[in-house]
Design a protein around this motif. Sequence first.
Motif, short mmCIF file in Angstrom:
data_model
loop_
_atom_site.label_atom_id
_atom_site.label_comp_id
_atom_site.label_asym_id
_atom_site.label_seq_id
_atom_site.Cartn_x
_atom_site.Cartn_y
_atom_site.Cartn_z
N UNK A 52 -6.89 10.08 9.73
CA UNK A 52 -7.97 10.15 8.52
C UNK A 52 -8.01 9.04 8.16
N UNK A 53 -9.39 8.43 7.71
CA UNK A 53 -9.53 6.86 7.48
C UNK A 53 -8.77 6.74 6.14
N UNK A 54 -8.98 6.95 4.55
CA UNK A 54 -8.19 7.13 4.15
C UNK A 54 -7.00 6.63 3.50
N UNK A 55 -6.19 7.85 4.72
CA UNK A 55 -4.92 7.92 4.62
C UNK A 55 -4.50 6.43 5.14
N UNK A 56 -5.67 5.39 6.75
CA UNK A 56 -4.73 5.10 7.41
C UNK A 56 -4.72 3.63 5.85
N UNK A 57 -6.16 3.67 5.82
CA UNK A 57 -6.55 2.46 4.85
C UNK A 57 -5.27 2.35 3.09
N UNK A 58 -5.16 3.40 2.99
CA UNK A 58 -4.18 3.44 2.15
C UNK A 58 -2.87 3.06 2.74
N UNK A 59 -2.38 3.46 3.96
CA UNK A 59 -0.72 2.86 4.75
C UNK A 59 -1.24 1.36 4.21
N UNK A 60 -2.39 0.95 5.09
CA UNK A 60 -2.23 -0.65 4.98
C UNK A 60 -2.38 -1.31 3.84
N UNK A 61 -2.36 -1.05 3.10
CA UNK A 61 -2.52 -1.08 1.64
C UNK A 61 -1.11 -1.29 0.76
N UNK A 62 -0.93 -0.57 1.22
CA UNK A 62 1.56 -0.29 1.09
C UNK A 62 2.25 -1.43 1.49
N UNK A 63 1.05 -1.25 3.16
CA UNK A 63 1.92 -2.39 3.70
C UNK A 63 1.52 -3.77 3.17
N UNK A 64 -0.03 -4.36 3.47
CA UNK A 64 0.42 -5.07 2.60
C UNK A 64 0.85 -6.01 1.23
#
Length: 146
Positions: A110-122
């Motif tokens: 899910x794009x929203x899930x990936x965006x959340x994980x990218x945000x956490x990684x950042x």
Amino acid sequence: MDKEMEAKVLLVDDEQDFLETLSSRLELRGLKVSAVTSGEQAVSEAKEDEYDAIVVDLSMPGIDGLETLRRIKAINPDAEIIMLTGHGSVQSGVEAMKLGAGDFLQKPVELSELMARIGEARDKRMLVLQKRSQEELRKILQAKSW
């Protein structure tokens, strides 16, 4: 629509159509995206540039996702890597996490899930960089004889 986020992301996947689609969708949400189709290219990119998150497909020809993860972590232990797989197992997920992956997600993601994980990684990467800067500043101040 997801809130725009500023982050520099490297996508690594041998499926060109998937790579192009995901790149476009992430760029529409404000991310700066670089995309490569092999683990070898990903390692080369990781040597040349810093990324807030590196999203790596587990199953690729040549060096697979786990070996790509291993090599990138050898170059940059602080790299934030998210593994993606279309047919992952619990064992490969555990192995990826042992090698230093921050996350392990199933395709289709899910794009929203990936965006959340990218945000956490950042965010994790920013904390590491802040801490490193503070340590360097402390060392400089201790070396001065004021």
